[in-house]
Design an enzyme around this catalytic site. Structure first.
Site, short mmCIF file in Angstrom:
data_model
loop_
_atom_site.label_atom_id
_atom_site.label_comp_id
_atom_site.label_asym_id
_atom_site.label_seq_id
_atom_site.Cartn_x
_atom_site.Cartn_y
_atom_site.Cartn_z
N LEU A 30 -27.98 2.08 -23.56
CA LEU A 30 -27.74 3.35 -22.88
C LEU A 30 -29.03 3.94 -22.35
O LEU A 30 -29.08 4.46 -21.22
CB LEU A 30 -27.07 4.33 -23.84
CG LEU A 30 -25.64 4.03 -24.26
CD1 LEU A 30 -25.22 4.89 -25.46
CD2 LEU A 30 -24.67 4.27 -23.09
N HIS A 68 0.83 -1.19 0.00
CA HIS A 68 0.00 0.00 0.00
C HIS A 68 0.87 1.25 0.00
O HIS A 68 2.09 1.18 0.16
CB HIS A 68 -0.94 -0.02 1.20
CG HIS A 68 -2.02 -1.05 1.09
ND1 HIS A 68 -3.05 -1.16 2.00
CD2 HIS A 68 -2.25 -2.02 0.17
CE1 HIS A 68 -3.86 -2.15 1.65
NE2 HIS A 68 -3.39 -2.69 0.54
N ARG A 97 -10.80 2.91 -21.42
CA ARG A 97 -10.99 1.47 -21.29
C ARG A 97 -9.94 0.86 -20.36
O ARG A 97 -10.24 -0.01 -19.53
CB ARG A 97 -10.91 0.79 -22.65
CG ARG A 97 -12.09 1.04 -23.57
CD ARG A 97 -11.88 0.32 -24.90
NE ARG A 97 -13.02 0.48 -25.80
CZ ARG A 97 -13.09 -0.06 -27.00
NH1 ARG A 97 -12.09 -0.78 -27.46
NH2 ARG A 97 -14.17 0.14 -27.75
N LEU A 132 -13.58 -4.56 -28.36
CA LEU A 132 -13.65 -4.07 -26.98
C LEU A 132 -12.36 -4.33 -26.21
O LEU A 132 -12.38 -4.67 -25.03
CB LEU A 132 -14.84 -4.69 -26.22
CG LEU A 132 -16.23 -4.44 -26.82
CD1 LEU A 132 -17.29 -5.07 -25.93
CD2 LEU A 132 -16.49 -2.96 -27.01
N THR A 162 -25.28 -4.01 -30.60
CA THR A 162 -23.97 -3.46 -30.94
C THR A 162 -23.05 -4.56 -31.47
O THR A 162 -22.28 -4.35 -32.42
CB THR A 162 -23.34 -2.77 -29.72
OG1 THR A 162 -24.13 -1.64 -29.36
CG2 THR A 162 -21.92 -2.30 -30.02
N GLU A 213 1.35 3.76 2.05
CA GLU A 213 2.14 4.06 3.24
C GLU A 213 3.39 3.18 3.31
O GLU A 213 4.47 3.64 3.71
CB GLU A 213 1.30 3.85 4.51
CG GLU A 213 0.02 4.69 4.55
CD GLU A 213 -1.19 3.94 4.00
OE1 GLU A 213 -2.26 4.09 4.61
OE2 GLU A 213 -1.05 3.24 2.99
N ALA A 248 -20.54 8.18 -28.73
CA ALA A 248 -20.14 9.20 -29.71
C ALA A 248 -21.35 9.52 -30.57
O ALA A 248 -22.10 8.62 -30.97
CB ALA A 248 -18.99 8.69 -30.57
#
Length: 352
Positions: free
Chosen positions: A292, A50, A189, A209, A201, A52, A156
């Site tokens: 969407l 981490h 992405r 993708l 799509t 720290e 887009a």
């Protein structure tokens, strides 16, 4: 004001872990004496030290000066996960003052790290630039507080407001954005854990993708196809990167991980629940219009990124719109990009 300047540096460091630390948060840390930085560090990758720990390792094993201050953008952890508790390390290194940007909402921490430090006699200053710190870790914080991934919608649109041109002459992506904007999308992405498209799509555009224009981690490809209409030879099923298919019935012709959706139920909540169960903290939704629209109408989104390109289509699928929210806008390669955040105010600078 002095504390704020150092916490801002912590946030700069934290962003170095974008796309690398999930499902963990991005965290930066500084060890400061007076006006001088003695060491700094950030969480570089999931499963690694981490922030720290990185900071104190950079400082070395010599005693920490009694007037030194540890700055950290997120509350030090107080539990053992893949690494030991950072709060215990700060106590063992005899830190006298720790400044924290915001509390960690993880139920395993949630104030316990700060409490452990204070119980050990360490002075803790908390909630310095709290909202900016929460914004940088909005993905992680949303998952902890809302039990679902942080959802980003991206589309887009042509100059005259369409997602695509009708009639379609062939299968494939119809380019709207410029190449510089495409590079930015690939960076987006690379910074998210999963990317989602609907069946239409896949049928129309045959997207792969994957991250190609920049270096970075490949997201989990997610396809929502309740009716089983996506072609088995679609590029999203090509095995170049992991794919998760949500479907109404098993697809033996598609060799990817599959989740069967319950009949008669709205699929988005089930999809988000399953991704959360898999420790997916963020989801980039790349369309199309029907998918969407479902996210927008159901309020299951946190951020929208809209690219306004230069082509004119005259007719096609109307692009969605975001009503009633201010946008931050900038130009990339001749395209106008508008960024919306729902239910919160974006930080002064977006992390790109």
């Amino acid at each position: 004001m002095e504390h704020e300047a150092w916490i801002r540096r912590c946030l700069q460091l934290a962003r170095n872990g974008a796309g690398l630390t999930a499902p963990n948060p991005m965290v930066g840390a500084l060890l400061v004496q007076g006006d001088r930085i003695l060491a700094e560090g950030w969480h570089r990758a999931h499963g690694g030290p981490h922030a720290e720990v990185e900071c104190l390792n950079a400082f070395g094993q010599r005693p920490v000066p009694t007037d030194a201050v540890m700055y950290v953008s997120l509350e030090p952890c107080s539990h053992t996960g893949l690494t030991p508790p950072c709060a215990d390390l700060l106590i063992a290194r005899d830190m006298r003052t720790v400044v924290v940007g915001c509390e960690d909402p993880n139920p395993h921490v949630a104030g316990r790290g700060i409490g452990r430090l204070r119980d050990a006699g360490i002075r803790v200053v908390a909630d310095v630039l709290r909202e900016e710190c929460r914004w940088v870790n909005r993905r992680f914080i949303t998952a902890m507080e809302r039990q679902r991934p942080y959802v980003m919608l991206k589309w887009a649109r042509s100059a005259d407001g369409f997602l695509d041109r009708h009639p379609r002459e062939q299968r494939g992506v119809q380019r709207i954005s410029s190449f510089p904007a495409d590079v930015l999308v690939h960076r987006w992405r690379s910074e998210e854990q999963a990317i989602l498209v609907g069946s239409r799509t896949v049928v129309n555009d045959d997207p792969e993708l994957t991250v190609r224009h920049v270096a970075g981690r490949q997201p989990l490809r997610v396809v929502l196809d309740r009716r089983g209409i996506t072609p088995a030879d679609a590029r999203v099923y090509n095995g170049n990167s992991p794919t998760l298919l949500f479907t109404g019935a098993p697809r033996p012709d598609v060799q990817v991980d599959q989740v069967r959706l319950p009949e008669g139920q709205e699929p988005l909540s089930s999809l988000l629940d399953e991704l959360h169960r898999r420790n997916i903290r963020s989801l980039l939704v790349e369309g199309g219009g029907e998918l969407l629209g479902h996210f927008l109408r159901q309020g299951l989104w946190d951020e929208a990124r809209v690219i306004e390109g230069q082509p004119v289509f005259l007719q096609g699928t109307p692009a969605p719109s975001v009503h009633g929210l201010p946008a931050r806008a900038f130009n990339v390669g001749g395209d106008r990009i508008r960024l919306y955040a729902r239910g919160q105010h974006p930080a002064p600078e977006w992390p790109w």
